[in-house]
Every structure is written in C-alpha cells, then in structure tokens.
Write a protein that holds these residues in place. Sequence first.
Motif, PDB file in Angstrom:
ATOM      1  N   PRO A  44       3.403 -61.439  39.515  1.00 45.67           N
ATOM      2  CA  PRO A  44       3.832 -59.927  38.617  1.00 45.67           C
ATOM      3  C   PRO A  44       2.671 -60.542  37.528  1.00 45.67           C
ATOM      4  O   PRO A  44       1.968 -58.994  37.049  1.00 45.67           O
ATOM      5  CB  PRO A  44       4.876 -60.676  38.379  1.00 45.67           C
ATOM      6  CG  PRO A  44       5.216 -61.996  38.601  1.00 45.67           C
ATOM      7  CD  PRO A  44       4.769 -62.226  39.731  1.00 45.67           C
TER       8      PRO A  44
ATOM      9  N   ASN B 292       0.345 -57.090  36.722  1.00 49.29           N
ATOM     10  CA  ASN B 292       0.232 -56.525  35.092  1.00 49.29           C
ATOM     11  C   ASN B 292      -1.144 -57.002  33.959  1.00 49.29           C
ATOM     12  O   ASN B 292      -1.331 -55.606  33.881  1.00 49.29           O
ATOM     13  CB  ASN B 292       1.220 -57.966  34.290  1.00 49.29           C
ATOM     14  CG  ASN B 292       1.453 -56.687  32.898  1.00 49.29           C
ATOM     15  OD1 ASN B 292       1.639 -55.530  32.722  1.00 49.29           O
ATOM     16  ND2 ASN B 292       1.330 -57.277  32.092  1.00 49.29           N
ATOM     17  N   GLU B 293      -1.805 -57.477  34.755  1.00 47.92           N
ATOM     18  CA  GLU B 293      -2.889 -58.083  34.594  1.00 47.92           C
ATOM     19  C   GLU B 293      -3.971 -56.444  35.156  1.00 47.92           C
ATOM     20  O   GLU B 293      -4.693 -55.477  34.850  1.00 47.92           O
ATOM     21  CB  GLU B 293      -3.827 -59.456  34.699  1.00 47.92           C
ATOM     22  CG  GLU B 293      -5.745 -58.278  35.328  1.00 47.92           C
ATOM     23  CD  GLU B 293      -6.388 -58.708  33.956  1.00 47.92           C
ATOM     24  OE1 GLU B 293      -7.189 -58.539  33.493  1.00 47.92           O
ATOM     25  OE2 GLU B 293      -5.780 -58.513  32.552  1.00 47.92           O
TER      26      GLU B 293
ATOM     27  N   VAL C 278      -2.724 -53.616  36.187  1.00 46.02           N
ATOM     28  CA  VAL C 278      -2.483 -52.352  35.043  1.00 46.02           C
ATOM     29  C   VAL C 278      -2.899 -52.302  34.235  1.00 46.02           C
ATOM     30  O   VAL C 278      -3.493 -51.183  33.769  1.00 46.02           O
ATOM     31  CB  VAL C 278      -1.245 -52.480  35.428  1.00 46.02           C
ATOM     32  CG1 VAL C 278      -0.424 -51.096  34.029  1.00 46.02           C
ATOM     33  CG2 VAL C 278      -0.101 -52.178  36.701  1.00 46.02           C
ATOM     34  N   GLN C 279      -3.261 -53.300  32.852  1.00 42.31           N
ATOM     35  CA  GLN C 279      -3.955 -52.791  31.867  1.00 42.31           C
ATOM     36  C   GLN C 279      -5.494 -53.097  32.275  1.00 42.31           C
ATOM     37  O   GLN C 279      -6.024 -52.264  31.099  1.00 42.31           O
ATOM     38  CB  GLN C 279      -3.447 -54.314  31.152  1.00 42.31           C
ATOM     39  CG  GLN C 279      -1.951 -54.914  31.016  1.00 42.31           C
ATOM     40  CD  GLN C 279      -1.134 -53.586  30.008  1.00 42.31           C
ATOM     41  OE1 GLN C 279      -2.643 -53.145  29.395  1.00 42.31           O
ATOM     42  NE2 GLN C 279      -0.302 -53.701  30.748  1.00 42.31           N
TER      43      GLN C 279
ATOM     44  N   THR D 194       2.535 -47.757  35.947  1.00 39.21           N
ATOM     45  CA  THR D 194       3.553 -48.929  34.657  1.00 39.21           C
ATOM     46  C   THR D 194       3.473 -49.493  35.035  1.00 39.21           C
ATOM     47  O   THR D 194       3.477 -49.350  37.420  1.00 39.21           O
ATOM     48  CB  THR D 194       4.673 -48.368  34.603  1.00 39.21           C
ATOM     49  OG1 THR D 194       5.686 -47.737  35.754  1.00 39.21           O
ATOM     50  CG2 THR D 194       4.533 -47.416  33.613  1.00 39.21           C
ATOM     51  N   LEU D 195       3.451 -51.197  35.244  1.00 35.66           N
ATOM     52  CA  LEU D 195       3.911 -51.812  36.316  1.00 35.66           C
ATOM     53  C   LEU D 195       5.246 -52.060  37.313  1.00 35.66           C
ATOM     54  O   LEU D 195       5.265 -52.540  38.619  1.00 35.66           O
ATOM     55  CB  LEU D 195       4.115 -53.480  35.784  1.00 35.66           C
ATOM     56  CG  LEU D 195       4.429 -54.842  35.900  1.00 35.66           C
ATOM     57  CD1 LEU D 195       3.210 -55.964  37.079  1.00 35.66           C
ATOM     58  CD2 LEU D 195       4.975 -55.679  35.407  1.00 35.66           C
ATOM     59  N   ASP D 196       6.182 -51.302  36.959  1.00 37.29           N
ATOM     60  CA  ASP D 196       7.282 -50.695  37.262  1.00 37.29           C
ATOM     61  C   ASP D 196       6.847 -49.821  38.717  1.00 37.29           C
ATOM     62  O   ASP D 196       7.589 -50.767  40.170  1.00 37.29           O
ATOM     63  CB  ASP D 196       8.503 -50.147  36.784  1.00 37.29           C
ATOM     64  CG  ASP D 196       8.878 -50.772  35.936  1.00 37.29           C
ATOM     65  OD1 ASP D 196       8.829 -51.875  35.319  1.00 37.29           O
ATOM     66  OD2 ASP D 196      10.223 -50.278  35.425  1.00 37.29           O
TER      67      ASP D 196
ATOM     68  N   GLU E 294      -4.891 -56.555  28.856  1.00 42.04           N
ATOM     69  CA  GLU E 294      -4.117 -56.952  27.439  1.00 42.04           C
ATOM     70  C   GLU E 294      -4.940 -56.191  26.571  1.00 42.04           C
ATOM     71  O   GLU E 294      -4.698 -55.619  25.579  1.00 42.04           O
ATOM     72  CB  GLU E 294      -2.774 -57.339  28.080  1.00 42.04           C
ATOM     73  CG  GLU E 294      -1.491 -56.485  26.738  1.00 42.04           C
ATOM     74  CD  GLU E 294      -0.114 -56.924  27.450  1.00 42.04           C
ATOM     75  OE1 GLU E 294       0.604 -56.372  26.520  1.00 42.04           O
ATOM     76  OE2 GLU E 294      -0.161 -58.062  27.932  1.00 42.04           O
TER      77      GLU E 294
ATOM     78  N   LEU F 247       7.304 -58.763  30.893  1.00 40.13           N
ATOM     79  CA  LEU F 247       6.436 -58.728  31.137  1.00 40.13           C
ATOM     80  C   LEU F 247       5.872 -57.912  30.994  1.00 40.13           C
ATOM     81  O   LEU F 247       4.015 -58.060  30.856  1.00 40.13           O
ATOM     82  CB  LEU F 247       6.185 -58.654  33.008  1.00 40.13           C
ATOM     83  CG  LEU F 247       6.516 -60.036  33.804  1.00 40.13           C
ATOM     84  CD1 LEU F 247       7.032 -59.471  34.975  1.00 40.13           C
ATOM     85  CD2 LEU F 247       5.439 -61.129  33.545  1.00 40.13           C
ATOM     86  N   ARG F 248       6.485 -56.788  30.204  1.00 41.97           N
ATOM     87  CA  ARG F 248       6.123 -55.272  29.727  1.00 41.97           C
ATOM     88  C   ARG F 248       5.322 -55.392  28.354  1.00 41.97           C
ATOM     89  O   ARG F 248       5.527 -56.230  27.974  1.00 41.97           O
ATOM     90  CB  ARG F 248       7.319 -54.393  30.037  1.00 41.97           C
ATOM     91  CG  ARG F 248       7.716 -54.013  31.560  1.00 41.97           C
ATOM     92  CD  ARG F 248       8.480 -52.584  31.098  1.00 41.97           C
ATOM     93  NE  ARG F 248       9.281 -52.805  32.567  1.00 41.97           N
ATOM     94  CZ  ARG F 248      10.970 -52.941  32.207  1.00 41.97           C
ATOM     95  NH1 ARG F 248      11.834 -52.974  31.108  1.00 41.97           N
ATOM     96  NH2 ARG F 248      11.002 -52.745  33.619  1.00 41.97           N
TER      97      ARG F 248
END
Length: 364
Positions: free
Chosen positions: A54, A58-59, A61-62, A72-74, A234, A363-364
């Motif tokens: 995860p 997330n990285e 995504v950013q 989005t991460l979701d 991020e 995480l978000r």
Amino acid sequence: MARASFTPENLPLGNERIDQLMFLRELIDANKKVAQYQVLLQNTKLPSHLLLNPVMLNEAVQSTKIEGTQVTLDEVLEVEAQSRKNNKDVQEVLNYYQALRDGMDKLAFWPISTRLFKAMHVTLMSNDVRGGNRSPGEFRKIQNFIGPEGCTLETATYVPPQPQLVDTYMSNLEIYINDPQDQLDELIRVAIIHAQFETIHPFLDGNGRIGRILIPLYLFSKKIIDYPNFFLSEALERDKHKYYQFLNDTRYKGDWNQWIRFFLEAVILQSDKNIRLINGINRLYEHDLDAAQSLINSSGVKKLIDAIFQKPIFTVHSIASAAEISEATCRRYLSILEANRIIFSDGRQRSKTYYYYSLLDQLR
C-alpha cells in the motif's frame, strides 16, 4: 524566439557551486529524521514488508499526480482487487508501481545505470498508457521541451540538451552515481543526481517519474535506508511549482544551494510523515489484531490481519489467496470482522468488496 537548448555542467560540481553552511541545519535534521525512520521500521510490530504494497501504491499515486493524472489510492486498490474496471489513469499508476518494484529487484544484480533506467522506462510506458508510443526504453533522438500545457519551443520554460548529447551526459551521471569523487553527504548527492537527471531529460516522456524512483533506489544502494521505501513524491507534489522553479534555477541561475535546501526540507517533511504513519500503524495493528484474536480463536486470523494490512481493499478471493486460507474460512472470518465494524463492505450479495478504512485513513 526559441530558447536555446541547455548545456549542463558535468558532475561532480565544482566546490564553489555548493555552500553547505546555507543548509547545514536542514542537512543535520534530514539525516537524523531518516535514521529515526529506519530504526522505527526495524522495530515495528507489523512485519515491515507487509506495508510495502500500500505504501508503494500511494507513492505511485502521488508521483503520477505531479504529471497530471487524477486518480485516488482507493481506486487503484479497487482495480488491484479486481472490483473496479481498469482505465488508463489507473494503469499509469500501476505501471509506476511495477517500474519501482522492477528497479528494486534489479538492484540485486545491476548497478544504478543506463541499463536500469531503460528497463524501468519500458515498464513505465507499457500497457497502452499515455506516452506509450514515445520510444519506451530508448533515450530520445529528437529535441524535447518543458512548459505549461500547450506551450511550444518558443514559449517553453526549459529546453533540455540536444539529443545527440544525451548519451554523454547520462554516462557522466552514471559514473557520478557509482563513483562520485566528492566529499558531499549522500542526501546532498541524491538531490544533485535527481536534478541532473531531470535536467538531461533523457526520455521523450516519463522523466519526472523515473527521476523520482531514482531517489529511494540511490539511498538504498548507498545503505542510507534498509529498503528502497523512502519516497518524496508526496512532499514534492505539495509544492510542485516551487519544485519546478528551483530545478530551473539550478540551470539558469546556477543556484544549487536553494534547490538542495528545498530537497532536504522535503526529506524532513516526508520523514516526519513516515514516522507518524509507522507509529499510527503500529498502534492500529496491535489493537485490531488483539480485537480479531478475541473474536476468532484460530491461528489463521493473524494471517488474515497481516494480509489485510497488505491489501486494505479486497475481495474474499484476493484476501484468501494472500492469507493462504480457504475461501470458506475466509468468508466466515470476514463476516465476524464486519459485524464488529473492524472492516466494512459495499454490501453486495455477490463479489463483495471489503474496505479496511482504519488503515486507508492513515495512508491517504
């Protein structure tokens, strides 16, 4: 009148270019915070490899967000769990994630090199994403330029070196990465390396993303971090216009001190966030593992909780496979966890998707 293509300095930079007194406080603080994060990871309650999926997503995504991709991460985790249809924006994120993993894997037997950059670039540009037809895995053979959307060579904010010089500059960068021949701290070096890669802009597309993947790979290769899991996208995305401007100032004003201080501030900011994240996840893991074990008297429940921390959006099929338990057993366990509000679902009768919001919120 078109801006002339830029001619970078070769590395290492001359001693007169860098005044460490201008960012000494930030350098000391950044090194201290990175070391603190590493110690925390070594002593985490949760097996640190479980968080990798995860956190790396997330990285991804950013980093793609800096390039204008809105996802989005979701949404990415839903596609990974096969509960949402894929699209090109999500695929760009998944490609970044895979390029990052490929880079990590290849470091076991390749140095950081032109060969590594090109291999990661092939992955980044695969699966019919935007830019996928722009010479994946090959350094550019034509002039490129950087600026606001719709700009031309005449209105570009930056014009990288001429294409016939790319191989020479990338060779110099590769030598510096592996044999720097200066006395600088590794955090200063990685700031210079990232800026130089973006200045050369060796590919027709994907340069920002490959350049940001390079940061954790370099720190890992120099044993500053125990695993290539320290990501700056991020922090850089938060101040992306400053990021671009300070990179340009290294080129046209020769202002490396301003860039290095900004980079170190991003390291401090991300370290603080990482430390809060790990501390929060440690508390969450202990609390929810205890709660789950009090509800379900089975050794399999720890496997399930560990898998949920790795994949916080999931279906019965995807999480049963990750936890290595049968789907029937998994379904029964999930029903108990959902009844006790540890996890939540979309309520469908068939192909239900579950959400572990306690981790997603962190995480978000």
